[in-house]
Design an enzyme around this catalytic site. Structure first.
Site, PDB file in Angstrom:
ATOM      1  N   CYS A 162     -21.581  45.122 -17.285  1.00 36.18           N
ATOM      2  CA  CYS A 162     -20.113  44.870 -16.846  1.00 36.18           C
ATOM      3  C   CYS A 162     -19.383  46.156 -16.952  1.00 36.18           C
ATOM      4  CB  CYS A 162     -19.622  43.770 -17.444  1.00 36.18           C
ATOM      5  SG  CYS A 162     -20.169  42.032 -17.139  1.00 36.18           S
ATOM      6  N   HIS A 207     -11.971  44.409 -15.679  1.00 33.89           N
ATOM      7  CA  HIS A 207     -13.288  43.685 -15.423  1.00 33.89           C
ATOM      8  C   HIS A 207     -12.977  42.232 -15.196  1.00 33.89           C
ATOM      9  CE1 HIS A 207     -17.304  42.410 -15.434  1.00 33.89           C
ATOM     10  NE2 HIS A 207     -17.197  41.911 -16.385  1.00 33.89           N
ATOM     11  N   ASN A 217     -17.732  36.952 -11.200  1.00 29.70           N
ATOM     12  CA  ASN A 217     -18.093  38.176 -12.288  1.00 29.70           C
ATOM     13  C   ASN A 217     -19.076  38.804 -11.191  1.00 29.70           C
ATOM     14  OD1 ASN A 217     -18.834  40.078 -13.817  1.00 29.70           O
ATOM     15  ND2 ASN A 217     -19.259  38.936 -15.512  1.00 29.70           N
TER      16      ASN A 217
HETATM   17  O1  UT7 Z   1     -18.777  39.972 -18.347  1.00 35.03           O
HETATM   18  C1  UT7 Z   1     -18.952  40.045 -19.476  1.00 35.03           C
HETATM   19  C2  UT7 Z   1     -19.783  38.890 -19.897  1.00 35.03           C
HETATM   20  N1  UT7 Z   1     -19.471  37.509 -19.994  1.00 35.03           N
HETATM   21  C3  UT7 Z   1     -18.115  37.024 -20.358  1.00 35.03           C
HETATM   22  O2  UT7 Z   1     -17.204  37.772 -20.691  1.00 35.03           O
HETATM   23  C4  UT7 Z   1     -18.026  35.603 -20.615  1.00 35.03           C
HETATM   24  C5  UT7 Z   1     -17.393  35.348 -22.049  1.00 35.03           C
HETATM   25  N2  UT7 Z   1     -17.513  33.770 -22.289  1.00 35.03           N
HETATM   26  C6  UT7 Z   1     -16.973  33.073 -21.750  1.00 35.03           C
HETATM   27  O3  UT7 Z   1     -16.487  33.278 -20.560  1.00 35.03           O
HETATM   28  C7  UT7 Z   1     -17.053  31.279 -22.074  1.00 35.03           C
HETATM   29  O4  UT7 Z   1     -17.369  31.175 -23.350  1.00 35.03           O
HETATM   30  C8  UT7 Z   1     -17.650  30.411 -20.813  1.00 35.03           C
HETATM   31  C9  UT7 Z   1     -16.953  30.287 -19.566  1.00 35.03           C
HETATM   32  C10 UT7 Z   1     -19.147  31.100 -20.795  1.00 35.03           C
HETATM   33  C11 UT7 Z   1     -17.804  29.093 -21.816  1.00 35.03           C
HETATM   34  O5  UT7 Z   1     -16.458  28.796 -22.132  1.00 35.03           O
HETATM   35  P1  UT7 Z   1     -16.355  27.854 -23.405  1.00 35.03           P
HETATM   36  O6  UT7 Z   1     -14.710  27.409 -23.596  1.00 35.03           O
HETATM   37  O7  UT7 Z   1     -16.724  28.891 -24.437  1.00 35.03           O
HETATM   38  O8  UT7 Z   1     -17.188  26.826 -23.462  1.00 35.03           O
HETATM   39  P2  UT7 Z   1     -18.475  26.307 -24.381  1.00 35.03           P
HETATM   40  O9  UT7 Z   1     -19.587  27.379 -24.142  1.00 35.03           O
HETATM   41  O10 UT7 Z   1     -18.007  26.383 -25.865  1.00 35.03           O
HETATM   42  O11 UT7 Z   1     -18.961  25.118 -23.906  1.00 35.03           O
HETATM   43  C12 UT7 Z   1     -18.143  23.992 -23.844  1.00 35.03           C
HETATM   44  C13 UT7 Z   1     -19.251  22.807 -23.399  1.00 35.03           C
HETATM   45  C14 UT7 Z   1     -20.419  22.652 -24.005  1.00 35.03           C
HETATM   46  O12 UT7 Z   1     -20.779  21.107 -24.195  1.00 35.03           O
HETATM   47  P3  UT7 Z   1     -20.648  20.484 -25.563  1.00 35.03           P
HETATM   48  O13 UT7 Z   1     -21.616  21.225 -26.300  1.00 35.03           O
HETATM   49  O14 UT7 Z   1     -19.306  20.941 -26.010  1.00 35.03           O
HETATM   50  O15 UT7 Z   1     -21.056  19.084 -25.171  1.00 35.03           O
HETATM   51  C15 UT7 Z   1     -21.296  23.157 -22.949  1.00 35.03           C
HETATM   52  O16 UT7 Z   1     -22.606  22.566 -22.847  1.00 35.03           O
HETATM   53  O17 UT7 Z   1     -19.253  22.977 -22.097  1.00 35.03           O
HETATM   54  C16 UT7 Z   1     -20.743  22.813 -21.782  1.00 35.03           C
HETATM   55  N3  UT7 Z   1     -20.961  23.504 -20.552  1.00 35.03           N
HETATM   56  C17 UT7 Z   1     -20.555  23.474 -19.139  1.00 35.03           C
HETATM   57  N4  UT7 Z   1     -19.828  22.195 -18.867  1.00 35.03           N
HETATM   58  C18 UT7 Z   1     -20.083  22.032 -17.475  1.00 35.03           C
HETATM   59  C19 UT7 Z   1     -21.586  25.186 -20.486  1.00 35.03           C
HETATM   60  N5  UT7 Z   1     -21.426  25.255 -19.490  1.00 35.03           N
HETATM   61  C20 UT7 Z   1     -21.063  24.512 -18.348  1.00 35.03           C
HETATM   62  C21 UT7 Z   1     -20.860  24.388 -17.024  1.00 35.03           C
HETATM   63  N6  UT7 Z   1     -20.274  23.119 -16.413  1.00 35.03           N
HETATM   64  N7  UT7 Z   1     -21.058  25.378 -16.181  1.00 35.03           N
END
Ligand code: UT7
Length: 337
Positions: free
Chosen positions: A114, A264, A294
């Site tokens: 990225c 980004h 992204n």
């Molecule tokens: O370009 C550089 C690289 N990338 C980034 O900078 C991304 C950085 N991280 C993020 O943007 C966020 O961490 C995410 C958008 C990926 C995830 O958001 P979050 O608020 O950190 O969610 P989480 O990973 O804590 O997941 C919360 C819940 C989990 O379920 P449980 O364990 O609470 O039951 C996940 O399993 O959301 C679930 N989950 C989803 N649910 C629906 C994870 N992915 C999905 C999905 N749809 N696509």
């Protein structure tokens, strides 16, 4: 009067196929609400089966060359930032060079994820400032859609990424007045490999076992990207703030003097948090993640293109750019457009 780099052309190519959050919800266990709330993304574009990153780059590059009003044979170097190359080797810069129908000039791939576009910009700027090359074609292009895990296991990553490309032509410019003339003031690059495994593809390389990949490993899905989202998020906010401040301090510029911010596009919430922490008003930050997701190395030039077309980024404006990504890598650039 000094020799500086100046952006003289820009082009973009977004594949025509739109994939909405609801389309993804038909493939994997996710929802429009979850994706929008967590990332800001509403839709992204994915290529059709026969399209590649160098195909998208060719369209973007041709537009940038036309826009720059130069002949393609005047290009002295191609720098291509991507982590989704057409082939394992050679790099996409070579494929793009052949598709453009030019030969002889150096063609270099930069794979800094990225942060790839700012790393590539820094190289282009140095080659130009050193007087080694005059016109450099700089591309950020990705086809992420073909490499994503479209099962529930990969849903956290898969919903975030899109395909697209943009290209710039940079040229050497005699700068008379940095308060007015276009130039790249500085770029600031960083990495910390201790976090390499927080966002990575663990397989499909020579670092594992005794083969590039085995059938069992493919079944396990080790060729797909995996991410520790929360760790990446926290570090992204911290490092983007740091590296933006580094650019401002280096150039003795106050954040209020910056007219426009091109970040980004990994997550709308990351950019909003960075803006909040640095006291940047929302109208100065240009986000495109809502419609493209992204696109990794392509997000910043795609944003630049759209901002110019919408009349929001105009000649003479002071622009700060920052990115964070896998590696971890992070970088910033300060330039006058
Ligand atoms: O370009 C550089 C690289 N990338 C980034 O900078 C991304 C950085 N991280 C993020 O943007 C966020 O961490 C995410 C958008 C990926 C995830 O958001 P979050 O608020 O950190 O969610 P989480 O990973 O804590 O997941 C919360 C819940 C989990 O379920 P449980 O364990 O609470 O039951 C996940 O399993 O959301 C679930 N989950 C989803 N649910 C629906 C994870 N992915 C999905 C999905 N749809 N696509």
């Amino acid at each position: 009067m000094t020799n500086e780099s100046k952006i003289i052309g820009i082009g973009k190519c977004i594949p025509s196929k739109v994939v909405t959050n609801n389309d993804l919800a038909k493939l994997i266990n996710t929802s429009d609400e979850w994706i929008k709330q967590r990332s800001g993304i509403e839709e992204r574009h994915w290529v059709s089966n026969n399209e590649s990153g160098s195909d998208l780059a060719l369209i973007a590059a041709n537009e940038a060359i036309l826009n720059a009003k130069i002949d393609k044979n005047q290009i002295d170097m191609i720098i291509f930032a991507t982590i989704s190359p057409d082939h394992y080797f050679p790099g996409n810069a070579c494929f793009l060079q052949a598709k453009l129908g030019i030969s002889g000039c150096p063609a270099l791939d930069v794979r800094q994820q990225c942060t790839g576009f700012i790393y590539a910009l820094s190289l282009a700027d140095l080659y130009i400032k050193q007087g080694i090359y005059k016109n450099i074609l700089l591309v950020g292009a990705e086809v992420q859609s073909k490499g994503l895990d479209k099962s529930d296991k990969g849903r956290d990553v898969t919903v975030l990424f899109g395909d697209g490309a943009a290209a710039l032509v940079l040229t050497r410019n005699e700068c008379r007045d940095p308060k007015v003339d276009s130039l790249i003031f500085s770029t600031h690059l960083h990495a910390d490999g201790a976090f390499a495994k927080e966002l990575w593809v663990s397989g499909l390389g020579m670092g594992n076992g005794d083969a590039l990949v085995t059938r069992a490993e493919v079944d396990e899905g080790i060729h797909f990207p995996r991410m520790n989202g929360k760790v990446v998020f926290t570090h992204a906010v911290r490092r983007m703030c740091e590296v933006l401040n580094e650019a401002l301090t280096h150039n003795k510029i106050a954040i209020t003097d910056v007219d426009f911010f091109l970040f980004h596009q990994a997550n709308l919430r990351i950019n909003e948090k960075v803006a909040e922490l640095l006291g940047i008003p929302a109208h100065k930050v240009f986000n495109t993640i809502q419609k493209y997701g992204n696109t990794t190395a392509a997000t910043i030039p795609i944003g630049m293109y759209d901002a110019i077309k919408e009349g929001k980024l105009r000649p003479g404006m002071l622009v700060a750019s920052a990115a964070f990504g896998s590696g971890f890598t992070w970088a910033s650039a300060l330039f006058r457009y």
